[in-house]
Structure formats: structure tokens, C-alpha cells
Design a protein around this motif. Structure first.
Motif, short mmCIF file in Angstrom:
data_model
loop_
_atom_site.label_atom_id
_atom_site.label_comp_id
_atom_site.label_asym_id
_atom_site.label_seq_id
_atom_site.Cartn_x
_atom_site.Cartn_y
_atom_site.Cartn_z
N UNK A 9 53.18 19.53 -36.00
CA UNK A 9 51.75 19.21 -35.96
C UNK A 9 51.41 18.33 -34.76
N UNK A 10 52.34 17.52 -34.32
CA UNK A 10 52.13 16.73 -33.11
C UNK A 10 52.04 17.62 -31.87
N UNK A 11 52.90 18.62 -31.82
CA UNK A 11 52.86 19.58 -30.70
C UNK A 11 51.56 20.37 -30.71
N UNK A 12 51.08 20.71 -31.90
CA UNK A 12 49.80 21.42 -31.99
C UNK A 12 48.66 20.56 -31.45
N UNK A 13 48.70 19.27 -31.73
CA UNK A 13 47.65 18.38 -31.20
C UNK A 13 47.72 18.30 -29.68
N UNK A 20 41.73 22.21 -24.57
CA UNK A 20 40.38 21.67 -24.41
C UNK A 20 40.15 21.19 -22.97
N UNK A 21 41.12 20.47 -22.43
CA UNK A 21 40.98 19.96 -21.05
C UNK A 21 40.92 21.11 -20.05
N UNK A 22 41.82 22.08 -20.18
CA UNK A 22 41.84 23.21 -19.25
C UNK A 22 40.58 24.05 -19.37
N UNK A 23 40.12 24.29 -20.59
CA UNK A 23 38.93 25.11 -20.79
C UNK A 23 37.68 24.46 -20.24
N UNK A 97 40.23 24.59 -33.93
CA UNK A 97 41.09 25.29 -34.90
C UNK A 97 42.49 24.70 -34.89
N UNK A 98 43.04 24.45 -33.70
CA UNK A 98 44.39 23.88 -33.61
C UNK A 98 44.43 22.47 -34.21
N UNK A 99 43.41 21.66 -33.96
CA UNK A 99 43.36 20.33 -34.56
C UNK A 99 43.29 20.41 -36.08
#
Length: 127
Positions: A9-13, A20-23, A97-99
């Protein structure tokens, strides 16, 4: 220095933050570099004339007119400044969704670490 957390779950965050930053960066660049829409000669677009709309409705009914308008709208999402908005919406949606999944996994892991439910419920003092 550890950049990636050990838990899934840490990797997902971290992935959600990176997406988010890249988008948002890509959408800002697309917005700044977008060319203005090309002008039509004589400001005339035959797709919006009454005779064209009438012919569309005559050949395919009202659904044909609605489908044509939807296709024009959808095609417009992938050009110019509208593309920047589309990329930003996709980035925010995927990141959210990932968060959500990461928070759900962390909550489930915390419940599993606290032991079986019957032990948690009966952990109080005995009489």
C-alpha cells in the motif's frame, strides 16, 4: 535512504503521487503548447447548418443527430487545450483510485495485524 516503502500500500501511494505529478505536468505543458483552433474559411461549418441537421435527422432520426454531436464532442477532447483538461482529469482519477485502494489495503492490513475478530471482541476483562 529508502525511497520505496516496504509495504504494497505504501508503493501504491508512491505510484499515485508519481502519476498525479506526471499527469498534471503533462497537462500543463499541453495547455501551454496548444495552438489556437484553426479558423474556418468564411466562418462556415456545414456540420452545424440547418440543412445538414435536417438531413441527419431525416436519414437516421434524432438518435443520428445525437450520435453525431457526441462524436464531435468526443473527437474534440483530443485536440488543443481540451487535451490538457482530458489528461488532467485522467491523472487525477487514476491517482484517486490508487490512493483509495492503498488506504483500503492499509486498513485491511491493520485489522489482520490485530488478531482474529473473536480475540479482539473478547479482549475485555473477564468477570
Amino acid at each position: 535512504m529508502k525511497f520505496f516503502p516496504a509495504t504494497f500500500h505504501g508503493r501504491l501511494r508512491v505510484a499515485a503521487t508519481a502519476i498525479l505529478a506526471a499527469g498534471l505536468t503533462a497537462s500543463t505543458i499541453a495547455y501551454l503548447l496548444a495552438a489556437p483552433p484553426a479558423d474556418l474559411p468564411l466562418d462556415y461549418d456545414p456540420r452545424y447548418s440547418k440543412s445538414y441537421q435536417h438531413d441527419l435527422e431525416l436519414y437516421g432520426g434524432t438518435l443520428n443527430v445525437l450520435a453525431s454531436e457526441f462524436m464531435d464532442w468526443f473527437a474534440g477532447l483530443w485536440h488543443g487545450r481540451a487535451l490538457a483538461g482530458t489528461v488532467a482529469v485522467f491523472a487525477v482519477t487514476i491517482s484517486a483510485i490508487l490512493y483509495f485502494v492503498a488506504n483500503r489495503l492499509q486498513r485491511d492490513a491493520a485489522v489482520e495485524d490485530s488478531g482474529p475478530a473473536w480475540e479482539r471482541d473478547n479482549a475485555g476483562p473477564r468477570r
